[in-house]
Design an enzyme around this catalytic site. Structure first.
Site, PDB file in Angstrom:
ATOM      1  N   GLY A 152      33.459  25.463  46.491  1.00 14.71           N
ATOM      2  CA  GLY A 152      34.125  26.059  47.657  1.00 14.71           C
ATOM      3  C   GLY A 152      33.416  27.353  48.019  1.00 14.71           C
ATOM      4  N   ARG A 153      34.169  28.250  48.641  1.00 15.46           N
ATOM      5  CA  ARG A 153      33.550  29.489  49.125  1.00 15.46           C
ATOM      6  C   ARG A 153      33.014  30.351  47.990  1.00 15.46           C
ATOM      7  NH1 ARG A 153      38.692  29.574  52.954  1.00 15.46           N
ATOM      8  NH2 ARG A 153      39.542  29.001  50.945  1.00 15.46           N
ATOM      9  N   THR A 175      34.756  16.642  47.013  1.00 15.14           N
ATOM     10  CA  THR A 175      33.954  16.001  48.055  1.00 15.14           C
ATOM     11  C   THR A 175      32.617  16.740  48.152  1.00 15.14           C
ATOM     12  OG1 THR A 175      35.049  17.438  49.626  1.00 15.14           O
ATOM     13  CG2 THR A 175      35.856  15.179  49.506  1.00 15.14           C
ATOM     14  N   ALA A 234      38.253  30.464  37.285  1.00 14.69           N
ATOM     15  CA  ALA A 234      39.130  29.780  38.241  1.00 14.69           C
ATOM     16  C   ALA A 234      40.604  29.993  37.884  1.00 14.69           C
ATOM     17  CB  ALA A 234      38.771  28.306  38.290  1.00 14.69           C
ATOM     18  N   ARG A 235      41.128  29.190  36.981  1.00 15.00           N
ATOM     19  CA  ARG A 235      42.517  29.308  36.557  1.00 15.00           C
ATOM     20  C   ARG A 235      42.652  28.821  35.132  1.00 15.00           C
ATOM     21  NH1 ARG A 235      43.587  32.204  39.819  1.00 15.00           N
ATOM     22  NH2 ARG A 235      45.205  32.246  41.419  1.00 15.00           N
ATOM     23  N   GLU A 264      48.444  32.707  30.304  1.00 15.15           N
ATOM     24  CA  GLU A 264      48.152  34.141  30.370  1.00 15.15           C
ATOM     25  C   GLU A 264      49.369  34.921  30.884  1.00 15.15           C
ATOM     26  OE1 GLU A 264      44.821  33.673  33.270  1.00 15.15           O
ATOM     27  OE2 GLU A 264      45.945  35.084  34.508  1.00 15.15           O
ATOM     28  N   HIS A 282      41.653  38.568  33.528  1.00 14.72           N
ATOM     29  CA  HIS A 282      41.832  38.107  34.920  1.00 14.72           C
ATOM     30  C   HIS A 282      41.474  39.223  35.926  1.00 14.72           C
ATOM     31  CE1 HIS A 282      44.231  35.049  37.541  1.00 14.72           C
ATOM     32  NE2 HIS A 282      43.266  35.620  38.232  1.00 14.72           N
TER      33      HIS A 282
HETATM   34  C1  8YV Z   1      44.295  37.549  41.897  1.00 17.39           C
HETATM   35  C2  8YV Z   1      43.012  35.366  41.726  1.00 17.39           C
HETATM   36  O1  8YV Z   1      44.075  38.883  41.695  1.00 17.39           O
HETATM   37  O2  8YV Z   1      42.821  35.302  44.054  1.00 17.39           O
HETATM   38  C3  8YV Z   1      43.063  34.677  43.034  1.00 17.39           C
HETATM   39  O3  8YV Z   1      43.354  33.468  43.060  1.00 17.39           O
HETATM   40  O4  8YV Z   1      42.966  34.731  40.716  1.00 17.39           O
HETATM   41  C4  8YV Z   1      42.978  36.848  41.669  1.00 17.39           C
HETATM   42  O5  8YV Z   1      42.047  37.307  42.607  1.00 17.39           O
HETATM   43  C5  8YV Z   1      45.377  37.112  40.959  1.00 17.39           C
HETATM   44  O6  8YV Z   1      45.617  35.741  41.109  1.00 17.39           O
HETATM   45  C6  8YV Z   1      46.683  37.858  41.189  1.00 17.39           C
HETATM   46  O7  8YV Z   1      47.353  37.355  42.293  1.00 17.39           O
END
Ligand code: 8YV
Length: 329
Positions: A152-153, A175, A234-235, A264, A282
């Site tokens: 993605g971006r 994709t 990412a997550r 987390e 994070h």
């Molecule tokens: C946020 C992030 O600071 O933008 C996102 O998806 O993971 C971080 O930039 C964090 O999710 C707090 O909202």
């Protein structure tokens, strides 16, 4: 005056901006529990969140709520099916964080490959007596193969930087991206398995959904080169952290860089015992300018969605624009 909740501490001048339009209830303290969030939302028209879970029960407890603006590009904390059923708008903050987050992906990848934090801890602990030809040997980044999962971006911003490092770029995505982007990035689309087998440095930049849960688990780690690194900006949940601990301990892969974790801020305690992983809390988007831009963009979305300000009725980043103008249910 319409009422809003700002669920997290944010820049005070953004609160001042919001106060020009709304009666602001600001939680400038600890993270709100689900119950407390629901209670504070009961009389609100809008809210600004940052990763706080908002689902059907929260929305049901907030009958006036019409918009929740997330200060993040990722919005896996929102149950979008529940938002759609209730005709509540969700917004996010894309683009403004692309470059800072891509920079940080590189910082983690390079720190993992070149053992930056591991060697620093060793030095700080007073172990450095003499130069050794084989102290903290790592893997090269320059001239190696970068594997981006999630083009993605942010993935594209990350891949763009690979040019200066003379890297081969391979990627996997739900994709294929436009040919023009592939050409610009000199990036080749490959299967996930192919990418894991070929990349020297794998970076994860995909959104978290039920489909991306444990994109990297034991089976995927087993496909990677023993000299490879894995970076997750990412997550949490995209990587099976327990499987990663095992792979790092067994030197199944060389090293990892993690900014996000399952559960987390309560990360898997075993991660803290593994030397070949770089751990950060994070912070990939955490530069002064970017966090300010994110906060202001979340505020822009909230102001516009509640019919105020210069873009009244046209928030810049609606996630579910189909509910705009529909009555709350
Ligand atoms: C946020 C992030 O600071 O933008 C996102 O998806 O993971 C971080 O930039 C964090 O999710 C707090 O909202």
């Amino acid at each position: 005056m319409q009422k809003i909740l700002v669920a997290r501490p944010i820049f005070p001048d953004v609160i001042d901006r919001l106060k020009q339009y709304f009666d602001v209830d600001w939680n400038n303290g600890d993270v709100l529990s689900a119950e407390e969030l629901a209670r504070r939302l009961a009389d609100k028209d809008g809210a600004l969140t940052a990763g706080d879970p908002v689902g059907a029960s929260t929305l049901a407890a907030a009958p006036r709520l019409r918009v929740v603006a997330n200060m993040a590009v990722g919005y896996n904390n929102f149950d979008m099916a529940a938002f759609n059923r209730a005709n509540v708008l969700g917004t996010n903050t894309p683009d403004v964080l692309n470059e800072s987050t891509a920079d940080f992906g590189w910082a983690l990848m390079m720190a993992a490959a070149r053992r930056v934090t591991e060697s620093e801890h060793w030095l700080r602990a007073g172990h450095w007596q003499k130069w050794n030809y084989d102290s903290f040997l790592g893997g090269d980044v320059y001239g190696s193969t970068l594997g981006v999962i999630g083009m993605g971006r942010i993935g594209q911003a990350l891949a763009r930087r690979a040019r200066g490092f003379n890297m081969k770029v391979i990627y996997h995505n739900r994709t294929r991206v436009a040919e023009q982007i592939e050409t610009e990035l000199n990036a080749q689309y490959v299967s996930k398995e192919d990418l894991l087998g070929r990349a020297d440095h794998v970076v994860l930049v995909l959104p978290y959904t039920k489909d991306s849960h444990h994109t990297i688990g034991a089976a995927e780690l087993a496909l990677m080169k023993p000299t490879a690194t894995l970076t997750n900006i990412a997550r949490g949940g995209i990587v099976d952290d327990a499987a990663l601990v095992e792979a790092l301990r067994a030197k199944r892969i060389a090293a990892a860089g993690l900014d996000v974790y399952e559960g987390e801020p309560n990360l898997n305690p075993d991660l803290l015992t593994v030397p070949n992983v770089v751990l950060t809390p994070h912070i990939a988007s955490a530069t002064e300018a970017t966090r300010r831009a994110m906060a202001n963009l979340a505020a822009d979305n909230l102001i516009a969605a509640l019919g105020a300000g210069p873009r009244a009725g046209q928030p810049p980043n609606p996630i579910n624009p189909e509910v705009l103008g529909k009555a709350r249910t």
